[in-house]
Write a protein that holds these residues in place. Sequence first.
Motif, mmCIF file in Angstrom:
data_model
loop_
_atom_site.group_PDB
_atom_site.id
_atom_site.type_symbol
_atom_site.label_atom_id
_atom_site.label_comp_id
_atom_site.label_asym_id
_atom_site.label_seq_id
_atom_site.Cartn_x
_atom_site.Cartn_y
_atom_site.Cartn_z
ATOM 1 N N LEU A 76 32.434 47.320 47.330
ATOM 2 C CA LEU A 76 31.192 47.273 45.948
ATOM 3 C C LEU A 76 31.060 48.551 45.396
ATOM 4 N N GLN A 77 32.003 50.235 46.839
ATOM 5 C CA GLN A 77 32.213 51.007 45.387
ATOM 6 C C GLN A 77 33.271 51.209 44.913
ATOM 7 N N ARG A 78 34.233 50.037 44.680
ATOM 8 C CA ARG A 78 35.682 50.009 44.398
ATOM 9 C C ARG A 78 35.451 49.731 42.716
ATOM 10 N N PHE A 79 34.344 49.374 42.957
ATOM 11 C CA PHE A 79 34.131 48.919 40.820
ATOM 12 C C PHE A 79 33.648 49.615 39.866
ATOM 13 N N PRO A 80 33.898 49.595 39.395
ATOM 14 C CA PRO A 80 33.932 51.232 38.206
ATOM 15 C C PRO A 80 32.050 51.081 37.915
#
Length: 398
Positions: A76-80
């Motif tokens: 999830l933390q890959r999303f900007p």
Amino acid sequence: MKKFFIIGHATFSNRGCEAIIRSTVQLLNWKFSEIEVLVPSNNISYDSKQWPEHKDHGVKFVPYFYPFYAKYWFYLQRFPSRYLKGLTWPFPLPGNLRSTFKEVDAVISVGGDNYSLDYGIPSLLIGLGNLAMKEGKPLIVLGASIGPFEKDKYFLPVIKDHLSKIDLILVRESISQDYLKNNLSLKTPTSIPDPAFILENQPTDLKPFWPQKTNSKILGLNLSPYIYSRAKKSMNVQKEILQFIKNCVCNHDLSVLLIPHVSDDLKVMKKLRSDLDFLNERVGLVEKNLNAPQLKYVISNCSYFFGARTHSTIAAMTNGIPTVSISYSVKARGLNLDIFGHTEHVLDMNDLNARSLNDKLEDLIRNEEDIKNILNKNVSNARKLLEIGISKVVPLVV
């Protein structure tokens, strides 16, 4: 007795991680008369077999905390999203972990490249570090490469804030030191050698895997699956490596020893060895489950060394072996800059091909004695520099 908890470590299946833990414990034993070091492990039985004498050094293996939902959170933390980046680790940590943190004198975040974006945002590591600070325990980063973080504009201020609160940062190379000072405006980092510089060799039987032709010089070669997966799509890594090994044998009269340094390395190196059956007596493969000091001894018997894993190259350099680092991150460049003052012995993985590998080999052969002299001189200073570095820990826990 001084009690320490290690974060940033999970397993000895990576011999570099094992080398870091063994050496960090050795450093702590230098400075404190009696210690207990709690080392997280996701396979306590395996790690205990890798280091049967660990209790004699004050080490106690404890279960590694990695909840099943962590991998989904990292995804999830890959999303900007500024919001997601800012949460770092939003989940509660288990009560027994909190209780353990209350009992220790300091929490040590060990080296490698955990504080980078190479494997995604180091969310759990930050969460554990924040817990240490919340419990009023000194948080020490020991022997790490750090950054860069500019590729993630939302995470950059988050990690800068976190690093600014850490009690002591001892980075393992000057590029990380310069980055923290110049890019993140942190004034506290100190550069020391990687702790693994003091790891000692442990003799082991070489016969089961040594190339059968023993009257030629030996090139040690370590490769990582990471190189295969992240190199340019247009590059056939296997084909280029095979051609390089043929050149070593046919043009330089070298035998080649394939040396895995992480469990994952063995699969790609078995395939490489299988494709080289026609050079049977000239190519060996270390398949035996050796520990980090034993692998360092194996590497010490090579004439030259090419390595993708950083700690395989450290094992070679600290034994005075002319070495080429196959690089996929800042750590190889920083290590070479500190040892040689240049990066001529670094080969970027995106430039990896039979010709570039051969050029680097010929450079090692041509400058062999000069390289050995530089290594012997600079490596001999490592113990002194590490003693200076570890002495900075003492005021935080006394």
